[in-house]
Design a protein around this motif. Structure first.
Motif, short mmCIF file in Angstrom:
data_model
loop_
_atom_site.label_atom_id
_atom_site.label_comp_id
_atom_site.label_asym_id
_atom_site.label_seq_id
_atom_site.Cartn_x
_atom_site.Cartn_y
_atom_site.Cartn_z
N GLN A 241 0.75 -1.15 -0.02
CA GLN A 241 0.10 -0.05 -0.05
C GLN A 241 0.89 1.07 0.06
OE1 GLN A 241 -2.75 -0.62 3.32
NE2 GLN A 241 -4.18 -1.52 2.22
N VAL A 242 2.15 1.38 0.25
CA VAL A 242 2.97 2.33 0.38
C VAL A 242 3.95 2.07 -0.93
CG1 VAL A 242 5.03 3.70 1.42
CG2 VAL A 242 2.94 2.48 2.96
N SER A 243 4.13 3.26 -1.97
CA SER A 243 4.83 3.37 -2.82
C SER A 243 5.66 4.48 -2.98
CB SER A 243 4.08 3.13 -4.10
OG SER A 243 3.32 4.18 -4.47
N VAL A 244 6.93 4.55 -3.44
CA VAL A 244 7.64 5.88 -3.30
C VAL A 244 8.24 5.86 -4.70
CG1 VAL A 244 9.58 7.41 -2.35
CG2 VAL A 244 7.92 5.87 -0.75
N GLU A 245 8.20 6.88 -5.59
CA GLU A 245 8.61 7.15 -6.92
C GLU A 245 9.24 8.46 -7.06
OE1 GLU A 245 5.44 6.39 -9.70
OE2 GLU A 245 5.06 4.41 -9.12
N SER A 246 10.30 8.38 -7.82
CA SER A 246 10.96 9.42 -8.23
C SER A 246 11.22 9.90 -9.49
CB SER A 246 12.45 9.59 -7.47
OG SER A 246 13.21 8.78 -7.82
N LYS A 247 11.24 10.95 -10.21
CA LYS A 247 11.12 11.10 -11.60
C LYS A 247 11.87 12.50 -11.78
CE LYS A 247 8.34 11.32 -15.71
NZ LYS A 247 6.96 11.52 -16.35
N ILE A 248 12.72 12.46 -12.72
CA ILE A 248 13.64 13.70 -13.14
C ILE A 248 13.18 14.20 -14.58
CG2 ILE A 248 15.45 12.54 -14.39
CD1 ILE A 248 17.22 14.44 -13.17
N ASP A 249 12.73 15.41 -14.46
CA ASP A 249 12.18 15.92 -16.03
C ASP A 249 13.22 15.76 -17.06
OD1 ASP A 249 10.18 16.85 -14.54
OD2 ASP A 249 10.90 18.96 -14.20
N SER A 250 14.48 16.05 -16.94
CA SER A 250 15.51 15.76 -17.80
C SER A 250 16.59 15.52 -17.58
CB SER A 250 15.69 17.14 -18.67
OG SER A 250 16.68 17.00 -19.75
N ILE A 251 17.39 14.30 -17.93
CA ILE A 251 18.44 13.76 -17.20
C ILE A 251 20.01 14.56 -17.86
CG2 ILE A 251 17.34 11.82 -17.05
CD1 ILE A 251 18.80 10.47 -19.35
N GLN A 252 19.75 15.15 -19.07
CA GLN A 252 20.75 15.92 -19.53
C GLN A 252 20.61 17.37 -19.52
OE1 GLN A 252 22.79 13.88 -22.99
NE2 GLN A 252 22.49 15.73 -23.92
N ILE A 253 21.46 18.36 -19.11
CA ILE A 253 21.27 19.58 -19.03
C ILE A 253 22.58 20.33 -19.34
CG2 ILE A 253 19.25 19.76 -17.34
CD1 ILE A 253 21.32 20.81 -15.46
N THR B 156 7.25 11.22 -5.57
CA THR B 156 5.78 11.09 -5.09
C THR B 156 5.61 9.66 -4.40
OG1 THR B 156 5.04 11.53 -7.37
CG2 THR B 156 3.41 10.46 -6.20
N VAL B 157 4.90 9.95 -3.07
CA VAL B 157 4.43 8.94 -2.24
C VAL B 157 2.96 8.51 -2.07
CG1 VAL B 157 4.69 8.38 0.24
CG2 VAL B 157 6.51 9.82 -0.84
N THR B 158 2.60 7.28 -2.23
CA THR B 158 1.25 6.76 -2.21
C THR B 158 1.20 6.05 -1.02
OG1 THR B 158 1.37 6.70 -4.71
CG2 THR B 158 -0.39 5.55 -3.51
N ILE C 19 -3.96 8.17 -0.47
CA ILE C 19 -3.50 9.51 -0.82
C ILE C 19 -2.15 9.45 -1.63
CG2 ILE C 19 -4.83 10.46 1.11
CD1 ILE C 19 -2.02 10.86 2.51
N LYS C 20 -2.18 10.60 -2.24
CA LYS C 20 -0.75 10.68 -3.14
C LYS C 20 -0.17 11.93 -2.62
CE LYS C 20 -0.79 11.41 -7.72
NZ LYS C 20 -0.60 11.15 -9.12
N VAL C 21 0.93 12.01 -2.38
CA VAL C 21 1.73 13.33 -1.86
C VAL C 21 2.82 13.48 -2.86
CG1 VAL C 21 2.92 14.64 -0.16
CG2 VAL C 21 1.14 13.09 0.47
N LYS D 217 10.80 3.57 7.07
CA LYS D 217 11.52 4.34 5.94
C LYS D 217 11.28 3.46 4.88
CE LYS D 217 15.12 6.12 8.87
NZ LYS D 217 16.63 6.13 9.10
N TYR D 218 11.23 4.13 3.65
CA TYR D 218 11.06 3.90 2.22
C TYR D 218 12.07 4.65 1.42
CZ TYR D 218 6.91 1.79 3.87
OH TYR D 218 5.73 0.87 4.60
N GLN D 219 12.44 4.25 0.36
CA GLN D 219 13.30 4.91 -0.63
C GLN D 219 13.04 5.14 -1.95
OE1 GLN D 219 17.49 3.04 -0.24
NE2 GLN D 219 17.91 4.52 1.30
N SER D 220 13.23 5.78 -2.77
CA SER D 220 12.95 6.16 -4.08
C SER D 220 13.97 5.37 -4.83
CB SER D 220 12.51 7.44 -4.57
OG SER D 220 13.69 7.92 -4.63
N LYS D 221 13.92 5.29 -6.07
CA LYS D 221 14.86 4.72 -6.93
C LYS D 221 15.95 5.89 -7.21
CE LYS D 221 12.65 5.95 -11.24
NZ LYS D 221 12.24 5.40 -12.43
#
Length: 355
Positions: free
Chosen positions: A20-32, A43-45, A85-87, A114-118
């Motif tokens: 029931q708990v998920s932690v996700e991370s996302k980057i807009d652009s991996i190259q700048i 994002t945490v669900t 809920i999603k935070v 504790k939870y960790q994103s990728k």
């Protein structure tokens, strides 16, 4: 068997809770490029009512050596189905060193667990520089102005043309106004000579010239009766100069003493005989008629009269039309000047906005 069953049950419950708990991370652009920015969304669900703690960073704090956080936005919460809920929380990152950076997982605590994103990666590139051809380097360009766009200046230009035309019209009308000289209507205040004073003065002139002793009796009686006619006209207000002696006596009988009228009637009768019947009179008769004329004037004179007279100017129809024309021209000129000033202000405002 019981111990094995309990162990399997506990593991299954733990997996259900953790699912029931998920932690996700996302980057807009991996190259700048160096100095550019990119965003990371965490994002945490979890179940509704869970206590969620997400990492916070201060401005300019490094998330990893070489990568700093520019902005840490507040978390945003949304409700999902099944009591979840999603935070969501966003971080703005930048870097000023060329490298491939490893962004460690974000640590999140949900209800004390504790939870960790990728983990993420960020590649920072520099602007390629041709060091082998330094002659191709150019200095910074000057500040460039925007290209001219006629549609932006169209309104201001045509309004300026209208403003110039209004000035030409004002100049033309002003010239016409100057050429059309004003009609100066001045009221004069003159000293007024009372009728009896004027008549007695003229009779004194007759006495001084000794006209009563002259052989030209016709001229004497003509002058004497003319003096009386003018006096009667000014004193009693009817046109005695255009009336016969009989008509004058008839009008005077409505105004005054009969004995005084009889004496004046005798004077006019004698004058008519001299002028029209060539009647000859004696000197004492002439003097008597002169005395009768003086007595008539003194008896009928009005002394309590104003000694000054206000003379109003008399304007012709052409003068009145000219005055109306000047007033109209002045009104038109004032209206055009007001319109031109308003138009000029609007044009200046439009040009100010364009500049």
């Amino acid at each position: 068997m019981k111990h094995i069953f309990l162990t399997i049950l506990l593991i299954t419950c733990a997996l259900a809770v953790s699912a029931q708990v998920s932690v996700e991370s996302k980057i807009d652009s991996i190259q700048i490029l160096i100095g550019e920015q990119t965003g990371v969304t965490l994002t945490v669900t979890a179940k509704k009512g869970s206590n969620i703690n997400m990492p916070s960073f201060k401005p300019s704090q490094y998330i990893t050596p070489g990568v700093e956080v520019l902005e840490d936005l507040a978390a945003d919460t949304s409700h999902l189905d099944n009591g979840l809920i999603k935070v969501t929380k966003r971080y703005t990152l930048t870097s000023f060193d060329e490298n491939l950076y490893y962004l460690p997982p974000f640590d999140v605590t949900v209800d004390g667990k504790k939870y960790q994103s990728k983990s993420l990666a960020l590649k920072v590139l520099t602007v390629p520089v041709d060091t082998l051809h330094p002659e191709k380097f150019f200095p910074p360009k000057d500040v460039q102005t925007n290209p001219f766009d006629w549609s932006e200046w169209n309104t201001a230009f045509w309004l300026s043309v209208v403003f110039v035309l209004l000035l030409v019209i004002v100049y033309y009308l002003w010239t016409r106004l100057k050429e059309n000289k004003p009609i100066i209507a001045r009221v004069r205040i003159i000293k007024k000579v009372l009728p009896h004073q004027k008549a007695l003065k003229e009779i004194e002139a007759l006495k001084a010239d000794k006209m009563s002793q002259s052989e030209d009796q016709k001229t004497y009686y003509t002058l004497l009766t003319d003096v009386l006619r003018k006096y009667i006209e000014d004193r009693f207000g009817f046109n005695a100069m255009e009336m016969t002696s009989t008509e004058i006596i008839a009008r005077l009988q409505q105004e005054g003493d009969k004995k005084m009228i009889d004496e004046l009637k005798e004077l006019f009768t004698t004058a008519d005989l001299v002028k029209f019947a060539k009647h000859s009179t004696l000197i004492n008769e002439n003097d008597a008629n002169l005395v009768n004329a003086i007595d008539f004037i003194n008896t009928t004179k009005q002394e309590n009269q104003p000694t000054v007279e206000r003379v109003e100017p008399k304007l012709t129809e052409e003068d009145k039309r000219s005055m109306r024309s000047r007033l109209t021209l002045k009104g038109i000129i004032i209206a055009i000047i007001v319109a031109a000033v308003v138009l000029l202000g609007f044009v200046v405002y439009q040009v100010y906005l364009l500049i």
